[in-house]
Design an enzyme around this catalytic site. Sequence first.
Site, PDB file in Angstrom:
ATOM      1  N   CYS A  87      64.252-110.694  57.047  1.00 18.00           N
ATOM      2  CA  CYS A  87      65.107-111.581  57.856  1.00 18.00           C
ATOM      3  C   CYS A  87      64.448-112.928  58.106  1.00 18.00           C
ATOM      4  CB  CYS A  87      65.449-110.924  59.185  1.00 18.00           C
ATOM      5  SG  CYS A  87      66.244-109.332  58.987  1.00 18.00           S
ATOM      6  N   HIS A 336      74.353-112.953  61.593  1.00 17.42           N
ATOM      7  CA  HIS A 336      73.003-112.855  61.018  1.00 17.42           C
ATOM      8  C   HIS A 336      73.071-112.518  59.521  1.00 17.42           C
ATOM      9  CE1 HIS A 336      68.806-112.166  60.633  1.00 17.42           C
ATOM     10  NE2 HIS A 336      68.741-110.922  61.067  1.00 17.42           N
TER      11      HIS A 336
HETATM   12  N1  COA Z   1      78.624-107.077  67.850  1.00 13.72           N
HETATM   13  C1  COA Z   1      79.913-107.116  68.274  1.00 13.72           C
HETATM   14  N2  COA Z   1      80.934-106.546  67.595  1.00 13.72           N
HETATM   15  C2  COA Z   1      80.625-105.935  66.434  1.00 13.72           C
HETATM   16  C3  COA Z   1      79.321-105.871  65.932  1.00 13.72           C
HETATM   17  C4  COA Z   1      78.293-106.474  66.692  1.00 13.72           C
HETATM   18  N3  COA Z   1      77.030-106.449  66.256  1.00 13.72           N
HETATM   19  N4  COA Z   1      79.312-105.209  64.751  1.00 13.72           N
HETATM   20  C5  COA Z   1      80.610-104.876  64.520  1.00 13.72           C
HETATM   21  N5  COA Z   1      81.386-105.307  65.529  1.00 13.72           N
HETATM   22  C6  COA Z   1      82.843-105.112  65.690  1.00 13.72           C
HETATM   23  C7  COA Z   1      83.610-105.436  64.443  1.00 13.72           C
HETATM   24  O1  COA Z   1      84.058-106.773  64.458  1.00 13.72           O
HETATM   25  C8  COA Z   1      84.778-104.466  64.548  1.00 13.72           C
HETATM   26  O2  COA Z   1      85.701-104.977  65.479  1.00 13.72           O
HETATM   27  P1  COA Z   1      87.293-104.739  65.277  1.00 13.72           P
HETATM   28  O3  COA Z   1      87.478-103.259  65.323  1.00 13.72           O
HETATM   29  O4  COA Z   1      87.887-105.472  66.428  1.00 13.72           O
HETATM   30  O5  COA Z   1      87.603-105.321  63.938  1.00 13.72           O
HETATM   31  C9  COA Z   1      84.150-103.237  65.181  1.00 13.72           C
HETATM   32  O6  COA Z   1      83.014-103.707  65.908  1.00 13.72           O
HETATM   33  C10 COA Z   1      83.701-102.171  64.181  1.00 13.72           C
HETATM   34  O7  COA Z   1      83.019-102.848  63.135  1.00 13.72           O
HETATM   35  P2  COA Z   1      82.249-102.072  61.977  1.00 13.72           P
HETATM   36  O8  COA Z   1      81.985-103.052  60.890  1.00 13.72           O
HETATM   37  O9  COA Z   1      82.979-100.810  61.606  1.00 13.72           O
HETATM   38  O10 COA Z   1      80.890-101.702  62.705  1.00 13.72           O
HETATM   39  P3  COA Z   1      79.779-100.777  62.154  1.00 13.72           P
HETATM   40  O11 COA Z   1      79.720 -99.561  63.026  1.00 13.72           O
HETATM   41  O12 COA Z   1      79.922-100.559  60.693  1.00 13.72           O
HETATM   42  O13 COA Z   1      78.458-101.662  62.399  1.00 13.72           O
HETATM   43  C11 COA Z   1      76.440-102.024  63.618  1.00 13.72           C
HETATM   44  C12 COA Z   1      77.976-101.912  63.682  1.00 13.72           C
HETATM   45  C13 COA Z   1      75.918-102.341  64.999  1.00 13.72           C
HETATM   46  C14 COA Z   1      75.863-100.693  63.143  1.00 13.72           C
HETATM   47  C15 COA Z   1      76.087-103.156  62.610  1.00 13.72           C
HETATM   48  O14 COA Z   1      76.637-104.366  63.088  1.00 13.72           O
HETATM   49  C16 COA Z   1      74.595-103.285  62.455  1.00 13.72           C
HETATM   50  O15 COA Z   1      73.979-102.533  61.712  1.00 13.72           O
HETATM   51  N6  COA Z   1      73.960-104.297  63.084  1.00 13.72           N
HETATM   52  C17 COA Z   1      72.526-104.520  63.003  1.00 13.72           C
HETATM   53  C18 COA Z   1      72.230-105.354  61.785  1.00 13.72           C
HETATM   54  C19 COA Z   1      70.744-105.433  61.557  1.00 13.72           C
HETATM   55  O16 COA Z   1      70.012-104.465  61.711  1.00 13.72           O
HETATM   56  N7  COA Z   1      70.254-106.604  61.140  1.00 13.72           N
HETATM   57  C20 COA Z   1      68.879-106.810  60.849  1.00 13.72           C
HETATM   58  C21 COA Z   1      68.098-106.939  62.092  1.00 13.72           C
HETATM   59  S1  COA Z   1      66.351-106.732  61.883  1.00 13.72           S
END
Ligand code: COA
Length: 386
Positions: A87, A336
């Site tokens: 990242c 991100h």
């Molecule tokens: N913050 C707010 N809303 C979020 C979100 C977040 N981080 N991630 C997804 N959403 C929302 C989506 O817009 C969607 O909304 P909707 O139903 O109104 O369309 C809903 O939540 C479901 O989205 P989805 O894509 O199915 O979520 P997911 O369960 O597949 O993924 C996480 C959610 C948190 C697991 C994913 O965002 C993630 O892995 N984040 C961390 C990324 C990371 O690790 N980056 C590197 C850092 S070192």
Amino acid sequence: MKMNKVAVIGVGLTKFGELWDQSFSDLFVEAGANAIVDAGIDGKDIDAIYLGNMSGGRFIEQEHMASLISDQAGLNPAPATRIEAACASGGLAVRQGVIAVASGMHDVVVVGGVEKMTDITSERVTQTLITAADQEWEAFLGMTFPGVYALIARRHMHEFGTTREQLAAVSVKNHANAKDNPHAQFRFDVTVEQVLGSTMVADPLTLLDCSPITDGAACIVLASPEKAKEFTDSPVYITGAGQATSTIALHDRERITVSDATINAAKAAYKMAGKGPEDIDVAEVHDCFTIAELLAIEGLGFCEIGEGGPFTEEGSTARGGKISVNTSGGLKAKGHPVGATGVAQVVEVVLQLRGEAGKRQVDADVGLTHNVGGSGGTAAVHILEK
Ligand code: COA
């Protein structure tokens, strides 16, 4: 060590989000064209290209990225180099561009960052991101990045009395900032209650404590001060650049609640710029999870170690507070796209220093960017001045 000043003469961004109708190269070309137009330069002025990208091979099955984007952007035969540090790929690409100009090797370089993450399932994204941790001792045993940061958060709460509400305050602030950023992925407010009540991801971190999965690109044009004068009367200068390394695995770290890579990178950047934390007006820091912003502001010296929770809760990092942190919405709410993040942070600070940040504008003369790879194995800090 002092370095020759390097000017940022152009910045460009794409919208961040789930961008189904744009390919990887479309994203780079859009951000790159915006930066080149902003700088008022021509393709023939560009001596070299540096590209931050974490994992094109796994996200879209495309490697050899730098050559691809140079070709698609019509910039051949300029030398094009890809930089990877998870990242922190974007932050390190900025650093390589700075080194190239400061050394006198090149007069004008383009630094881009791009990632296309939404073409594969969230499960595969999670597996791809965790390649930035120790495979043998963390990933192989089922660890994920939300899991890694959840361990840090729990320990921070235990050692310093940080509360769940204080973590949530980071998300509330960053969502409020993103509302005023037309490029941000999530342009809506959240409350502490909503953060606490959203889906549990890795205890204590909920969905609204996490940065999302994002497509996007960012680009900047760097030039020597002499060359910059040909194109602009108001360059922003990069006056400090620090990079540091720490253990890649959490269990090898002396204290998991302190980011020593951040501390060491900041120390080097402050020294080079002749500045300290008290001089910084605006900062874009690496808030991949809410706890990460607390580690960042503590490691950068904006508050004491362990004091990040109360410092945030009392509004010291809000727009117009003691120091405005993540005016763009940060990774949490702006989004991100991992390889683009470190470059996008520079874009935001340049806009703030130029007075071009629109509704989210703060009063700022000196800015800082802070980009982290993995759980803190790499950190890059840059200091920017009017
Ligand atoms: N913050 C707010 N809303 C979020 C979100 C977040 N981080 N991630 C997804 N959403 C929302 C989506 O817009 C969607 O909304 P909707 O139903 O109104 O369309 C809903 O939540 C479901 O989205 P989805 O894509 O199915 O979520 P997911 O369960 O597949 O993924 C996480 C959610 C948190 C697991 C994913 O965002 C993630 O892995 N984040 C961390 C990324 C990371 O690790 N980056 C590197 C850092 S070192």
